[in-house]
Design an enzyme around this catalytic site. Structure first.
Site: not given
Ligand SMILES: Cc1ncc(COP(=O)(O)O)c(C=O)c1O
Length: 408
Positions: A86, A108, A376
């Site tokens: 993020k 959000e 992520s």
């Molecule tokens: C660690 C993490 N991975 C993935 C996501 C999913 O978001 P996105 O599909 O936009 O990567 C989030 C959303 O809060 C998250 O906190």
């Protein structure tokens, strides 16, 4: 003529008239930033100095041995400052806010990772910050709420609707309409009206661009497949961006929740439960009923239970450019446990979906094939959820003792 912000039949900008000048300003500032090498340079320098980029590409030797199939690499977005991808998006949008001369940001958040990242960016750049969060997510992600408040943000629990991410997005748009002269809405994923999908994907592309170079440096060749979890789609698009022109299979893993046959899931592209529709300012696949009403979604991970999905991914799904799978809550917890025990790495529950999808397929590949899993985010924020699922007795005693102290 190609319409602005469309990916096949998806995307667009369905806006109340009052917001059109604000979006025009954002499109124009983003377009000039995108074509200015100086801006990308400024952004990459900021991410290197503030967030610790480039994040490493870690060879998972023990998982590779365990599955006895493809070589497994992990792209470590968990090592960004604030613990998730993020950061890539919020810092980029923060630079644009400065260019526009605005002084307040709103956002959000579902899992709270985007909220923490945004509150951090606001503190660094000196912006006022308000974060909208569904009441249900406030309950399950208390540690992140605590940090957002300590960073100086106001966290507003949203009690409308099903009290999760989509309701927080609606509330943020309501705020924006009232305060657009001073305020920028830092949307957290590659969804919403144009230019958000493209803009968020552009900032997140730093993941895939790095990963491509790193795997070439380490292995002298490209991977066969790359895996990322899919909530709104930003980390997936970020990773995929590095390999769009290569013969690399792109795999997105959605939240299968209790199983895609149970109705309790958030699988928009990998189930047949979603249909194309227009909501929250853009056209994509939404989990909706025959009357077009949004369905309830379910996932063990707050960050994946969004009812829509990036229009860019919806288009990639229709054109077969990427493949979409789902992983159930139970598979995700197994993948998390295995990753912790074998590699000493703690993925977020969201990221563990990508691991679960990859673990299903790794043994079917040969030893000379290579896969990359996008981690992520880090799992610290999920400690309460995971301890509940694992029914850990010592954790329960700890919580009870802590609660007793507060009552004393
Ligand atoms: C660690 C993490 N991975 C993935 C996501 C999913 O978001 P996105 O599909 O936009 O990567 C989030 C959303 O809060 C998250 O906190």
């Amino acid at each position: 003529m190609k319409h602005r912000g469309y990916y096949g039949g998806f995307g667009g900008a369905f806006l109340p008239e009052i917001l059109i000048p604000t979006f025009d300003e954002l499109v124009s500032v983003f377009e000039s930033a995108k074509t200015d090498p100086g801006f990308r340079n400024q952004y990459e320098t900021l991410m290197a100095q503030y967030s610790g980029r480039p994040t490493p590409l870690t060879f998972a030797a023990n998982l590779t041995r365990h599955f006895d199939g493809a070589k497994i690499y992990i792209k470590r977005e968990d090592l960004n400052h604030t613990g998730a991808h993020k950061a890539n998006n919020v810092m980029g949008q923060g630079l644009l806010v400065k260019k526009m001369g605005k002084t307040r940001v709103i956002a959000e958040t579902g899992a709270g990772q985007h909220g923490v990242a945004c509150a951090t960016m606001a503190a660094k750049f000196g912006f006022d910050c308000t974060i909208y969060m569904g009441e249900k997510d406030v309950m399950r992600q208390r540690p992140n709420v605590f940090w957002m408040e300590q960073l100086g943000a106001t966290v507003v629990p949203v009690t409308d609707g099903t009290k999760i991410l989509k309701d927080a997005i609606n509330q943020a748009f309501r705020d924006w309409v009232t305060n657009m002269d001073t305020t920028h809405y830092v949307l957290g994923t590659a969804c919403g009206p144009h230019p958000f999908p493209e803009m968020v994907a552009w900032f997140q592309s730093i993941i895939g661009i790095e990963a491509r170079q790193q795997i070439l440096d380490l292995e002298g060749r490209l991977p066969d497949r790359v895996y990322a979890c899919v909530g709104g789609g930003s980390n997936a698009l970020g990773l995929f961006a590095g390999f769009l022109d290569d013969p690399v299979e792109l795999v997105g893993v959605e939240a299968g929740g209790k199983g895609i046959d149970t109705g309790f899931h958030a699988a928009r592209l990998s189930s047949t439960d979603a249909g194309a529709g227009i909501a929250q300012g853009y056209k994509t696949y939404f989990l909706q009923d025959d009357d077009g009403q949004m369905k309830e979604t379910h996932s063990i991970s707050a960050g994946l239970d969004y009812v829509g999905v990036s229009p860019i991914l919806a288009h990639m799904h229709e054109t077969g450019t990427a493949r979409f799978e789902s992983a159930t809550d139970a598979e995700v917890v197994d993948a998390l446990k295995l990753t912790m025990r074998s590699e000493g790495i703690i993925p977020a529950l969201e990221s563990a979906h990508a691991f679960a999808g990859a673990f299903r397929e790794a043994p079917t590949l040969s030893r000379d094939q290579i896969i990359i899993i996008n981690q992520s985010g880090r799992g610290d924020k999920d400690i309460f959820t995971v301890a509940d699922v694992l029914n850990d007795p010592e954790w329960k005693t700890f919580i009870q003792t802590k609660a007793a102290q507060y009552h004393a």
